[in-house]
Scaffold this active site. Sequence first.
Site, short mmCIF file in Angstrom:
data_model
loop_
_atom_site.label_atom_id
_atom_site.label_comp_id
_atom_site.label_asym_id
_atom_site.label_seq_id
_atom_site.Cartn_x
_atom_site.Cartn_y
_atom_site.Cartn_z
N ASP B 11 0.85 -1.19 0.00
CA ASP B 11 0.00 0.00 0.00
C ASP B 11 0.89 1.23 0.00
O ASP B 11 1.82 1.35 0.80
CB ASP B 11 -0.90 0.03 1.24
CG ASP B 11 -2.03 -0.98 1.14
OD1 ASP B 11 -2.28 -1.48 0.02
OD2 ASP B 11 -2.64 -1.29 2.17
N ASP B 130 -14.00 -5.95 -4.91
CA ASP B 130 -14.15 -6.11 -3.47
C ASP B 130 -15.51 -6.75 -3.25
O ASP B 130 -16.52 -6.23 -3.75
CB ASP B 130 -14.09 -4.75 -2.76
CG ASP B 130 -12.72 -4.11 -2.88
OD1 ASP B 130 -11.72 -4.86 -2.86
OD2 ASP B 130 -12.64 -2.87 -3.00
#
Lengths: 199, 251
Positions: B11, B130
């Site tokens: 990330d 997702d």
Amino acid sequence: MKVAIIKYNAGNIQSVTFALERIGVNPIITDNADEILSADKIIFPGVGEASSAMTYLRNNNLDKLIVSLKQPTLGICLGMQLMCNHSEEGDTNCLGIFDSSVKKFDYEKQQENTLKVPQIGWNTIYNLNSKLFNKIKENEYMYFVHSYYVEKSNDMIATTNYGIEYSSALQKNNFYAVQFHPEKSSDAGQQIMQNFIAL
Amino acid sequence: MLTKRIIPCLDIKDGRTVKGINFENIRDAGDPVELAIEYAKQGADELVFLDITATNEKRKTLSELVTRIAKHINIPFTVGGGISSIEDVSVLLKAGADKVSINTSAYKNPQLIKELANQFGSQCIVLAIDTKFENNDWFVYLNGGKVKTETTTVSWAKKAVELGAGEILLTSMNNDGTKNGFANDITKRISEQVNVPIIASGGAGKMEHFADAFLEGKADAALAASVFHYKEINIQDLKKYLSNKKIAIRI
């Protein structure tokens, strides 16, 4: 050492450039005939679609130029496929350096354990038979991304199996070609790039 | 034989790796390039960089970072986070990314998948989904899991592949962060219904979870962040473990 990367409308030129820089070579990226002809080594990369790539090469007179090259020349991925006779992708007549055909992996009809298309990931190369593979061990892993493959042929210098056995590398005179991406295949891929530069 | 892939995810915020602790042999775990090199050395098969700032003013920072990564690592990598146009993708691929992942923007404008596939090739277009299980089915969520849709994950995955997505990165919100294993049921369903590779994501805690994702979930690749980031699992050890389980792995 002057290394030229042939510039045309297919991708991954940046990755090949960076890979050469990591082994101390600063390539020129060009579609200029004089520049290409005066290079010691030539790389013909490619990620893209066969028929539009061939159209571009013909429109820019690069097709005849590539076929006429006398220096060690390395085709990568689509570059390899374009060096063959014909590709099923867009029913395209290609450069005809290698007397081989390019076919599509066709696994959609199978039900059980269907192989995915494109093949994406690390697969092995074996039956290695060229100076291009100096210091590379049998069954070394290389990174592949492709939906079309070159059939087995007399010019084959490496074999790979994805449902069927096919040519993962070819060589004829000064022309070399690999289906995998040496520029993305870790240290072993880097060794192959070095071997090509050392030819 | 084609091997299963192990993919660490980093990330990125403002050009830096989020959280994470230092490895002995790298100076700065906050530098995405140093961490990427370390993962590549450990045997990672690919890397994913997810830009969680991804605002327009940060785009330039991201493309500069992508170039720095491409110069230094010799394995493939994907960049994702806030990508919404052909121009965004073009900039990142030119900077040296091998693939891009798209999520909310593709759901809101499915034609984007087709346009990107036509222009750059399916092989560099990863569709990230997702997903969350509720009311007996798996549904698509948007905006980093904040916005629910009424679309089932299976139907969206099939449609996206028809449009030209070359891979699916499937993250289960039920499993993400639990360290209890991947969502093998939905991963398997998607893997059997579409003909492109599936990357399982969310829930990795132990080495056996990766084996389960490949054997039960029929995943082609497994992605994890924190177990690698916090050195709970070493990639080399993981790959030896999987190889001993007779799973095709690049050692």
